[in-house]
Design a protein around this motif. Structure first.
Motif, PDB file in Angstrom:
ATOM      1  N   ASP A  19      -3.770  -8.010  -2.387  1.00  0.00           N
ATOM      2  CA  ASP A  19      -2.407  -7.598  -2.003  1.00  0.00           C
ATOM      3  C   ASP A  19      -2.461  -6.459  -0.992  1.00  0.00           C
ATOM      4  O   ASP A  19      -1.698  -6.434  -0.022  1.00  0.00           O
ATOM      5  CB  ASP A  19      -1.621  -7.101  -3.234  1.00  0.00           C
ATOM      6  CG  ASP A  19      -1.331  -8.241  -4.203  1.00  0.00           C
ATOM      7  OD1 ASP A  19      -1.337  -9.402  -3.749  1.00  0.00           O
ATOM      8  OD2 ASP A  19      -1.123  -7.954  -5.396  1.00  0.00           O
ATOM      9  N   LEU A  20      -3.354  -5.509  -1.253  1.00  0.00           N
ATOM     10  CA  LEU A  20      -3.472  -4.363  -0.355  1.00  0.00           C
ATOM     11  C   LEU A  20      -3.898  -4.821   1.031  1.00  0.00           C
ATOM     12  O   LEU A  20      -3.393  -4.344   2.051  1.00  0.00           O
ATOM     13  CB  LEU A  20      -4.498  -3.352  -0.907  1.00  0.00           C
ATOM     14  CG  LEU A  20      -4.082  -2.629  -2.200  1.00  0.00           C
ATOM     15  CD1 LEU A  20      -5.275  -1.905  -2.810  1.00  0.00           C
ATOM     16  CD2 LEU A  20      -2.945  -1.651  -1.922  1.00  0.00           C
ATOM     17  N   GLU A  21      -4.829  -5.778   1.051  1.00  0.00           N
ATOM     18  CA  GLU A  21      -5.310  -6.302   2.328  1.00  0.00           C
ATOM     19  C   GLU A  21      -4.207  -7.027   3.084  1.00  0.00           C
ATOM     20  O   GLU A  21      -4.087  -6.876   4.304  1.00  0.00           O
ATOM     21  CB  GLU A  21      -6.478  -7.263   2.083  1.00  0.00           C
ATOM     22  CG  GLU A  21      -7.804  -6.597   2.387  1.00  0.00           C
ATOM     23  CD  GLU A  21      -8.974  -7.558   2.235  1.00  0.00           C
ATOM     24  OE1 GLU A  21      -9.680  -7.401   1.222  1.00  0.00           O
ATOM     25  OE2 GLU A  21      -9.154  -8.426   3.106  1.00  0.00           O
ATOM     26  N   TRP A  63      -3.610   2.318   2.193  1.00  0.00           N
ATOM     27  CA  TRP A  63      -4.885   1.659   1.903  1.00  0.00           C
ATOM     28  C   TRP A  63      -5.419   1.083   3.208  1.00  0.00           C
ATOM     29  O   TRP A  63      -4.663   0.592   4.054  1.00  0.00           O
ATOM     30  CB  TRP A  63      -4.679   0.535   0.879  1.00  0.00           C
ATOM     31  CG  TRP A  63      -5.974  -0.138   0.529  1.00  0.00           C
ATOM     32  CD1 TRP A  63      -6.837   0.221  -0.467  1.00  0.00           C
ATOM     33  CD2 TRP A  63      -6.566  -1.265   1.198  1.00  0.00           C
ATOM     34  NE1 TRP A  63      -7.928  -0.607  -0.461  1.00  0.00           N
ATOM     35  CE2 TRP A  63      -7.793  -1.524   0.547  1.00  0.00           C
ATOM     36  CE3 TRP A  63      -6.198  -2.066   2.287  1.00  0.00           C
ATOM     37  CZ2 TRP A  63      -8.654  -2.556   0.944  1.00  0.00           C
ATOM     38  CZ3 TRP A  63      -7.039  -3.092   2.686  1.00  0.00           C
ATOM     39  CH2 TRP A  63      -8.259  -3.334   2.022  1.00  0.00           C
ATOM     40  N   MET A  64      -6.731   1.170   3.402  1.00  0.00           N
ATOM     41  CA  MET A  64      -7.338   0.523   4.577  1.00  0.00           C
ATOM     42  C   MET A  64      -8.721   0.013   4.205  1.00  0.00           C
ATOM     43  O   MET A  64      -9.374   0.579   3.328  1.00  0.00           O
ATOM     44  CB  MET A  64      -7.418   1.504   5.751  1.00  0.00           C
ATOM     45  CG  MET A  64      -8.211   2.750   5.479  1.00  0.00           C
ATOM     46  SD  MET A  64      -8.089   3.974   6.820  1.00  0.00           S
ATOM     47  CE  MET A  64      -6.608   4.876   6.357  1.00  0.00           C
ATOM     48  N   PRO A  65      -9.166  -1.081   4.858  1.00  0.00           N
ATOM     49  CA  PRO A  65     -10.513  -1.581   4.551  1.00  0.00           C
ATOM     50  C   PRO A  65     -11.552  -0.529   4.932  1.00  0.00           C
ATOM     51  O   PRO A  65     -11.334   0.241   5.875  1.00  0.00           O
ATOM     52  CB  PRO A  65     -10.658  -2.818   5.441  1.00  0.00           C
ATOM     53  CG  PRO A  65      -9.304  -3.133   5.967  1.00  0.00           C
ATOM     54  CD  PRO A  65      -8.484  -1.891   5.871  1.00  0.00           C
ATOM     55  N   ASP A  66     -12.642  -0.524   4.212  1.00  0.00           N
ATOM     56  CA  ASP A  66     -13.732   0.420   4.470  1.00  0.00           C
ATOM     57  C   ASP A  66     -14.221   0.376   5.915  1.00  0.00           C
ATOM     58  O   ASP A  66     -14.492   1.405   6.525  1.00  0.00           O
ATOM     59  CB  ASP A  66     -14.901   0.058   3.556  1.00  0.00           C
ATOM     60  CG  ASP A  66     -15.293   1.240   2.724  1.00  0.00           C
ATOM     61  OD1 ASP A  66     -14.429   2.135   2.548  1.00  0.00           O
ATOM     62  OD2 ASP A  66     -16.462   1.269   2.278  1.00  0.00           O
ATOM     63  N   GLY A  67     -14.343  -0.843   6.442  1.00  0.00           N
ATOM     64  CA  GLY A  67     -14.840  -1.014   7.803  1.00  0.00           C
ATOM     65  C   GLY A  67     -13.900  -0.392   8.833  1.00  0.00           C
ATOM     66  O   GLY A  67     -14.337   0.189   9.827  1.00  0.00           O
TER      67      GLY A  67
END
Ligand code: ACO
Length: 311
Positions: free
Chosen positions: A4-6, A24-28
């Protein structure tokens, strides 16, 4: 859930809204931003040195005041960018360590020496010109704090670019020796300025992902082309030429064709083997070490203030 966050992250990016530090953000994504913004910040700080080299030898009080203000602006840019990086969870002390230990890069362009006073004008015109070309699209970067920092940086860079051009115009209307000094300087800086945009697209490992995340808005080659097209008419006004026999208007493309920069030289410079690489880092390290007492005093003062507020 993470899925969901993605989805929400993708929606924000795809709809051209901004990712903010609380999101929220992806690690990359976080890692890429830290890499790019920190490199950018380091470039602004290291970039004070080549021009700073001429501060004591500027030919008039007016030129000296202009140059001093310009070099201070670069320090300011470095600070906004370090602040933007801090919103991603790294601190400036750590970034400075990374720079002086050679763990993070800074722009290749600042590893060339400033051999004549004309270099001050040419850096303003071409190097700041290239920086603007690269940075104006970054004002729309998907990460809010980066995009916002870029707005002020670009305004100041445009002023620097005009300042450089005005200085060169003055020199070009001076003596034959001054005109030759300008041309000689343009010959040295043209190719390194083209390299500022990074490797060609087919050798740029980060571009595709950074474009998908809308951190970068254009590829390295697109921006390099834009810079060439913008610079040629300016060179004509100035009365200088670029050291590239392949530079020619291509009516079909509506753009200038140009030669290939020396990518081996670029790779060497990026690896830290540029003409002034060692000197630049040594100066930065010395400035950092000489400033230790200031940081210690500021820390002690902050601790005392905090303690007295508690009482
Ligand atoms: N100098 C030094 N290193 C460079 C340069 C350069 N001119 N161009 C590319 N590189 C490095 C990249 O950092 C990357 O290395 P890394 O993965 O170890 O970090 C590698 O070469 C491959 O390049 P790309 O995949 O094309 O990297 P990226 O997508 O980050 O694009 C670019 C490079 C265009 C410089 C981008 O990072 C950018 O737009 N940065 C912001 C602008 C900036 O830093 N400007 C500083 C100079 S302008 C000034 O201060 C006046």
């Amino acid at each position: 859930t993470t899925a969901d966050l993605e989805t929400e992250f993708d929606r924000i990016v795809q709809s051209d809204q901004r990712i903010e530090p609380r999101d929220w953000m992806p690690d990359g994504y976080r890692k890429t931003l830290i890499r790019q913004i920190a490199q950018h910040a380091h470039s602004e700080i290291i970039g004070m040195q080549p021009e700073g080299n001429w501060l004591t030898r500027a030919p008039s009080l007016r030129r000296k005041a202009i140059l001093m203000a310009k070099v201070q602006d670069e320090a300011g840019h470095g600070l906004y960018l370090y602040s933007a990086t801090e919103t991603l969870g790294v601190d400036r002390a750590e970034l400075t360590e990374n720079l002086i230990e050679g763990r993070q890069k800074y722009s290749s362009i600042f590893n060339y020496p400033t051999l004549s006073y004309a270099d001050v004008g040419v850096i303003g015109w071409l190097v700041d010109g290239a920086a603007i070309c690269n940075q104006v699209p970054l004002c729309r970067s998907s990460y809010g704090p980066y995009g916002r920092a870029m707005i002020r940086v670009c305004k100041e860079e445009s002023f620097h670019q005009r300042q450089g051009f005005e200085m060169l115009m003055t020199m070009m209307s001076g003596t034959q020796a001054q005109r030759e000094m300008v041309q000689e300087s343009v010959n040295r800086w043209w190719w390194p300025a083209l390299m500022m945009f990074g490797p060609p697209d087919d050798r740029s490992p980060n571009s595709a992902q950074s474009m998908a995340w809308r951190i970068k808005r254009h590829t390295n080659d697109e921006l390099r082309q834009r810079f060439v097209d913008m610079s040629v008419p300016q060179a004509e006004v100035l009365g200088v030429t670029f050291p590239d026999p392949d530079l020619a208007w291509n009516a079909d493309r509506g753009a200038y064709d140009f030669g290939e920069p020396d990518w081996d030289e670029f790779m060497q410079v990026v690896k830290g083997n540029g003409a002034t690489s060692v000197e630049r880092i040594a100066n930065r390290r010395a400035a950092h070490e000489n400033g230790a007492w200031v940081r210690a005093a500021a820390g002690a003062f902050a601790a005392r203030t905090a303690a007295s507020e508690k009482e």
